[in-house]
Design a protein around this motif. Structure first.
Motif, short mmCIF file in Angstrom:
data_model
loop_
_atom_site.label_atom_id
_atom_site.label_comp_id
_atom_site.label_asym_id
_atom_site.label_seq_id
_atom_site.Cartn_x
_atom_site.Cartn_y
_atom_site.Cartn_z
N ALA A 27 -25.07 -23.63 85.09
CA ALA A 27 -26.22 -22.74 84.90
C ALA A 27 -26.48 -21.91 86.15
CB ALA A 27 -27.47 -23.53 84.51
N ASP A 28 -26.42 -22.53 87.33
CA ASP A 28 -26.61 -21.79 88.59
C ASP A 28 -25.49 -20.77 88.79
OD1 ASP A 28 -28.89 -23.25 89.14
OD2 ASP A 28 -27.90 -24.61 90.55
N ARG A 29 -24.30 -21.15 88.44
CA ARG A 29 -23.15 -20.25 88.57
C ARG A 29 -23.34 -19.05 87.63
NH1 ARG A 29 -19.75 -17.48 90.08
NH2 ARG A 29 -17.53 -17.86 90.19
N LEU A 30 -23.79 -19.32 86.40
CA LEU A 30 -24.00 -18.24 85.43
C LEU A 30 -25.19 -17.35 85.81
CD1 LEU A 30 -23.20 -20.19 82.18
CD2 LEU A 30 -22.02 -18.13 83.00
N ARG A 31 -26.25 -17.94 86.40
CA ARG A 31 -27.38 -17.10 86.84
C ARG A 31 -26.91 -16.04 87.82
NH1 ARG A 31 -29.76 -21.96 87.08
NH2 ARG A 31 -31.04 -22.33 85.25
N GLY A 32 -25.93 -16.35 88.61
CA GLY A 32 -25.38 -15.38 89.55
C GLY A 32 -24.59 -14.27 88.88
N GLN A 33 -24.32 -14.41 87.58
CA GLN A 33 -23.54 -13.42 86.84
C GLN A 33 -24.43 -12.53 85.96
OE1 GLN A 33 -20.44 -13.80 88.08
NE2 GLN A 33 -21.48 -15.56 88.98
N THR A 34 -25.75 -12.73 86.04
CA THR A 34 -26.67 -11.94 85.23
C THR A 34 -26.41 -10.45 85.43
OG1 THR A 34 -28.31 -13.70 85.37
CG2 THR A 34 -29.11 -11.56 84.68
N GLN A 35 -26.40 -9.73 84.32
CA GLN A 35 -26.14 -8.29 84.25
C GLN A 35 -24.65 -7.93 84.37
OE1 GLN A 35 -28.61 -6.30 83.10
NE2 GLN A 35 -29.65 -8.27 83.01
N THR A 42 -16.13 -19.90 72.43
CA THR A 42 -16.98 -21.02 72.02
C THR A 42 -16.18 -22.08 71.27
OG1 THR A 42 -17.59 -20.05 69.89
CG2 THR A 42 -18.96 -19.48 71.80
N SER A 43 -16.82 -23.23 71.09
CA SER A 43 -16.19 -24.35 70.39
C SER A 43 -15.88 -24.03 68.93
CB SER A 43 -17.08 -25.59 70.48
OG SER A 43 -18.35 -25.32 69.91
N GLY A 44 -16.56 -23.07 68.36
CA GLY A 44 -16.31 -22.69 66.97
C GLY A 44 -15.16 -21.72 66.81
N ILE A 76 -19.74 -23.71 75.14
CA ILE A 76 -18.90 -22.81 75.93
C ILE A 76 -17.59 -23.52 76.28
CG2 ILE A 76 -18.67 -21.57 78.11
CD1 ILE A 76 -21.73 -21.20 78.07
N GLN A 77 -16.49 -22.87 75.92
CA GLN A 77 -15.16 -23.42 76.20
C GLN A 77 -14.48 -22.71 77.37
OE1 GLN A 77 -13.81 -26.16 74.32
NE2 GLN A 77 -15.98 -26.18 73.89
N LEU A 78 -14.74 -21.40 77.50
CA LEU A 78 -14.08 -20.60 78.54
C LEU A 78 -14.92 -19.37 78.81
CD1 LEU A 78 -11.33 -20.22 80.16
CD2 LEU A 78 -10.69 -18.70 78.29
N ILE A 79 -15.01 -18.98 80.08
CA ILE A 79 -15.78 -17.79 80.48
C ILE A 79 -14.85 -16.87 81.24
CG2 ILE A 79 -17.76 -16.93 81.79
CD1 ILE A 79 -18.87 -19.87 81.60
N GLU A 80 -14.84 -15.60 80.84
CA GLU A 80 -14.05 -14.58 81.54
C GLU A 80 -14.98 -13.53 82.12
OE1 GLU A 80 -10.54 -13.06 79.40
OE2 GLU A 80 -11.12 -14.47 77.82
N GLY A 81 -14.62 -12.98 83.29
CA GLY A 81 -15.34 -11.85 83.87
C GLY A 81 -16.36 -12.21 84.92
N MET A 82 -16.35 -13.45 85.40
CA MET A 82 -17.35 -13.87 86.39
C MET A 82 -17.02 -13.35 87.78
SD MET A 82 -18.10 -17.76 85.11
CE MET A 82 -19.14 -18.16 86.46
N GLY A 83 -18.10 -13.03 88.52
CA GLY A 83 -17.98 -12.70 89.94
C GLY A 83 -18.09 -13.98 90.76
#
Length: 170
Positions: A27-35, A42-44, A76-83
């Protein structure tokens, strides 16, 4: 001797850095990616692309055009595009806002949603009727129809853990 001390210091710094990083939550890592625009698998088996607009303790929200997608963290299974940024949440109130709170906002607004299940065969479109402590009930209503008893094709209960994402459309 000096070279040995420098190597030992560098090793200690690297160990301390790894120790500090081990305390960072997703969650902290993702907050840094806002905007930023992210691609979330996803799992589905559904992949969502969009601008990361909100991060809760148990969920994220992506915006893409007129669509808003709420994705539970557990799906969430995988996230692409993070700084590289990290941002902690300092508000105790925001840290406690779980998935139920986000779903209750959609229910309050009577938003038309599509719930994608954690199994590819599950997809329900309609209006959220009720949000419990660990499940949601959705009234299946055809697109363009209002939530009235005669327009409901069925009411389905979906455990939170059975949801991969919830997309809302105006």
């Amino acid at each position: 001797m000096a070279a040995t001390n420098v190597a030992a210091d560098e090793s200690e710094i690297a160990d301390l850095t790894r120790l500090e990083q081990s305390g960072v939550s997703l969650a902290d890592r993702l907050r840094g990616q806002t905007q930023l625009t992210l691609r979330i698998h996803t799992s589905g088996g559904v992949v969502f692309n969009g601008l990361l607009s909100h991060v809760g303790s148990e969920w994220i929200v992506l915006e893409s055009g007129l669509s808003t997608t709420l994705i539970p963290s557990f799906s969430i299974q995988l996230i692409e595009g993070m700084g590289r940024q990290i941002r902690q949440e300092h508000s105790a109130v925001h840290r406690r806002l779980g998935l139920g709170a986000a779903l209750r906002a959609l229910a309050r607004d009577r938003a038309r949603v599509v719930i994608y299940g954690s199994s590819e065969s599950v997809r329900v479109e309609g209006i959220i009727d009720r949000v419990g402590s660990d499940f949601v009930e959705i009234a299946a209503v055809a697109r363009g129809e209002q939530r009235r008893p005669g327009n409901v094709g069925g009411v389905f209960a979906i455990p939170f853990r059975g949801m991969a994402a919830v997309s809302s459309h105006p």
